[in-house]
Scaffold this motif. Structure first.
Motif, short mmCIF file in Angstrom:
data_model
loop_
_atom_site.label_atom_id
_atom_site.label_comp_id
_atom_site.label_asym_id
_atom_site.label_seq_id
_atom_site.Cartn_x
_atom_site.Cartn_y
_atom_site.Cartn_z
N PRO A 40 0.82 21.40 -5.75
CA PRO A 40 0.02 21.19 -6.60
C PRO A 40 0.46 21.64 -8.02
N ALA A 41 -0.12 20.95 -8.91
CA ALA A 41 0.56 21.03 -10.42
C ALA A 41 0.39 22.40 -10.83
N ASP A 42 -0.89 22.95 -10.62
CA ASP A 42 -1.19 24.19 -10.85
C ASP A 42 -0.23 25.38 -10.41
N GLU A 43 0.02 25.23 -9.04
CA GLU A 43 0.84 26.14 -8.44
C GLU A 43 2.33 25.97 -9.10
N ARG A 44 2.68 24.65 -9.19
CA ARG A 44 4.06 24.73 -9.55
C ARG A 44 4.31 25.00 -10.79
N ALA A 45 3.10 25.15 -11.85
CA ALA A 45 3.24 25.74 -12.98
C ALA A 45 3.37 27.02 -13.16
N ALA A 46 2.75 27.81 -12.08
CA ALA A 46 2.64 29.36 -12.17
C ALA A 46 4.09 29.65 -11.66
N ALA A 47 4.62 29.05 -10.56
CA ALA A 47 6.17 29.23 -10.27
C ALA A 47 7.15 29.09 -11.38
N LEU A 48 7.09 28.01 -11.96
CA LEU A 48 8.05 27.62 -13.11
C LEU A 48 7.87 28.57 -14.26
N LEU A 49 6.57 29.10 -14.47
CA LEU A 49 6.47 30.27 -15.62
C LEU A 49 7.23 31.33 -15.25
N HIS A 50 6.95 31.83 -13.93
CA HIS A 50 7.70 32.93 -13.43
C HIS A 50 9.20 32.70 -13.71
N ALA A 51 9.81 31.53 -13.11
CA ALA A 51 11.14 31.30 -13.18
C ALA A 51 11.60 31.40 -14.76
N SER A 52 10.89 30.93 -15.51
CA SER A 52 11.23 31.07 -17.05
C SER A 52 11.24 32.61 -17.31
N LEU A 53 10.36 33.23 -17.02
CA LEU A 53 9.94 34.70 -17.45
C LEU A 53 11.12 35.59 -17.02
N TRP A 54 11.46 35.31 -15.45
CA TRP A 54 12.58 36.31 -15.04
C TRP A 54 13.89 35.87 -15.36
N GLY A 55 14.25 35.00 -15.81
CA GLY A 55 15.79 34.59 -16.35
C GLY A 55 16.49 34.66 -15.17
N ASN A 56 17.54 35.55 -15.28
CA ASN A 56 18.52 35.34 -14.39
C ASN A 56 18.20 35.91 -12.83
N ARG A 57 16.88 36.10 -12.81
CA ARG A 57 16.10 36.39 -11.46
C ARG A 57 15.30 34.90 -11.12
N ALA A 58 15.72 33.94 -11.85
CA ALA A 58 14.65 32.96 -11.70
C ALA A 58 14.36 32.61 -10.40
N ASP A 59 15.35 32.57 -9.14
CA ASP A 59 15.09 32.31 -7.91
C ASP A 59 13.55 33.18 -7.49
N LEU A 60 13.17 34.14 -8.04
CA LEU A 60 11.84 34.77 -7.61
C LEU A 60 10.70 33.88 -7.90
N GLY A 61 10.88 33.12 -9.08
CA GLY A 61 9.67 32.29 -9.47
C GLY A 61 9.90 31.08 -8.62
N PHE A 62 11.10 30.44 -8.72
CA PHE A 62 11.22 29.04 -7.92
C PHE A 62 10.83 29.34 -6.36
N ARG A 63 10.87 30.31 -5.73
CA ARG A 63 10.56 30.55 -4.44
C ARG A 63 9.25 31.17 -4.18
N VAL A 64 8.28 31.14 -4.98
CA VAL A 64 7.06 31.55 -5.00
C VAL A 64 6.42 30.73 -4.01
N LEU A 65 6.31 29.31 -4.21
CA LEU A 65 5.71 28.46 -3.42
C LEU A 65 6.55 27.65 -2.35
N ALA A 66 7.87 28.25 -1.98
CA ALA A 66 8.75 27.91 -1.13
C ALA A 66 8.68 28.40 0.26
N GLY A 67 7.38 29.06 0.59
CA GLY A 67 7.31 29.77 1.83
C GLY A 67 7.78 31.16 1.99
#
Length: 399
Positions: free
Chosen positions: A154-181
């Motif tokens: 869902p768009a809102d969940e994807r938005a949260a994940a991508l915001l965290h990815a942008s936030l963490w920078g070189n730890r971006a995988d943390l954000g991308f994987r929030v919604l990947a199980g």
């Protein structure tokens, strides 16, 4: 020791300016250890000639044993730096304000390798090998593949994940994987947030509004890619009608993003398989259509706080619905590179900024404001270097 500043903002009085003359402090470590090491890394990264090696030797000797010297009379920006540094020339590097000393070191490093000269090394980014190696690394490929799992969320969940990815920078995988199980990873990222105004951020950018968002980039490579992916989401989901992406006009610090780095990241996206390629293609078209526009300004490489930004840049930020400032250096320039009480209100210290502003920052220096007392107490009790280790982050908003 520290210098006092007379700066005030709202009901917040001035705080000591960060200097580098306390042995063992974070700022001292940057000047005493990081900068000499960087000179050697730059020296090794290119087959520079005798003149560049001699200039690097001289710079190393100056920052290690000497006093701050002005630019040469032939340098194009000598007068500008003479104005900015008139109080600091002839003094120890460690006694100058940390922000100024860092900025001037990078200016001098660029001069030593001939970046601003008329010879064969003119315009050659001395940090390019480091940026390119990171961009080609397997970690980036893994993070881009994780985008496929987000495409159907869902768009809102994807938005949260991508915001965290942008936030963490070189730890971006943390954000991308929030919604990947992998909720445990997401929980780890969330618990490391010392302040989280993300709900306010999305309130300021409702879907369907004709918003213009200014994004002031920080680092290239693994940080810039998630920034671009977040920008794609803002445009695709109509949180923004236009995004203005501000980058540095020339190399600044080790990995700061320039226009060439945007191009490299877009190529990395478009050449990847799956969702990453589709995102890269959309961003490429968005630039052609003008809904994504790259901008730059000399001020982004100045040793000054945003409170001293020139009028033309102030006008740009004022015309934006929201300005997102990425990274640690932008945060230091936003609130002032000063030893504020960590509970000083973020809104008061950014009241001067022309319009709503968001700080997305992984903590990598001592400066921080806007914390709740309970959060600060818990962090202090942890006994960790939470201010400087890059293990904590924040999302702070001033409407």
């Amino acid at each position: 020791m520290t210098e006092k500043t007379s700066r005030t903002s709202g009901d917040v009085t001035g705080a000591p300016v960060v200097l580098s003359n306390v042995p063992g402090s974070f700022a001292w470590g940057v000047l005493a250890k990081r900068h000499p090491a960087l000179i050697q890394q730059v020296r090794d990264a290119f087959p520079y000639g005798r003149l560049q090696h001699e200039a690097l030797d001289a710079l190393l000797d100056e920052i290690t044993n000497g006093v701050i010297e002005p630019l040469a009379p032939v340098d194009h920006d000598r007068e500008r730096w003479a104005d900015w540094g008139q109080e600091h020339f002839g003094r120890s590097w460690y006694d100058a304000p940390f922000l100024w000393a860092e900025s001037y070191f990078y200016r001098r490093l660029l001069g030593a390798v001939g970046y601003f000269g008329t010879g064969p090394w003119q315009g050659v980014d001395p940090f390019a090998p480091f940026k390119q190696a990171e961009l080609r690394g397997e970690a980036v490929g893994e993070e881009l593949r994780a985008l496929d799992a987000l495409a159907s969320a869902p768009a809102d969940e994807r938005a949260a994940a991508l915001l965290h990815a942008s936030l963490w920078g070189n730890r971006a995988d943390l954000g991308f994987r929030v919604l990947a199980g992998e909720p445990a990873v997401g929980d780890t990222a969330a618990s490391a947030l010392v302040a989280d105004d993300s709900a306010v951020l999305w309130q300021l950018l409702p879907a369907g509004a004709t918003s213009t968002v200014a994004v002031v980039a920080d680092n290239a490579g693994r940080e810039l890619i998630p920034d671009l992916i977040l920008i794609d989401h803002l445009l695709e989901q109509r949180h923004a009608e236009q995004v203005l992406l501000h980058v540095k006009p020339h190399p600044y610090y080790v990995s700061d993003a320039m226009t060439t780095d945007i191009v490299d990241c877009l190529r990395r996206l478009t050449e990847a398989p799956g969702e990453a390629s589709r995102i890269g293609g959309r961003l490429w078209k968005a630039m052609a259509a003008g809904s994504l526009e790259v901008r730059t300004h000399p001020f982004f490489c100045a040793p000054l706080p945003y409170e001293e930004m020139p009028e033309d840049l102030r006008d740009e930020f004022e015309s934006a619905t929201l300005t997102i400032l990425k990274g640690d250096l932008n945060y230091r320039r936003l609130v002032g590179d000063q030893l504020w009480d960590a509970t000083a209100p973020f809104a008061d210290l950014t009241a001067y900024f022309p319009g709503a502003v968001v700080a997305l920052r992984t903590l990598k220096s001592d400066v921080i404001v806007g914390l709740e007392q309970g959060v600060l107490d818990a962090l202090e009790r942890s006994g960790t270097a939470w201010r400087t280790s890059g293990t904590h982050a924040l999302i702070q908003v001033r409407r």
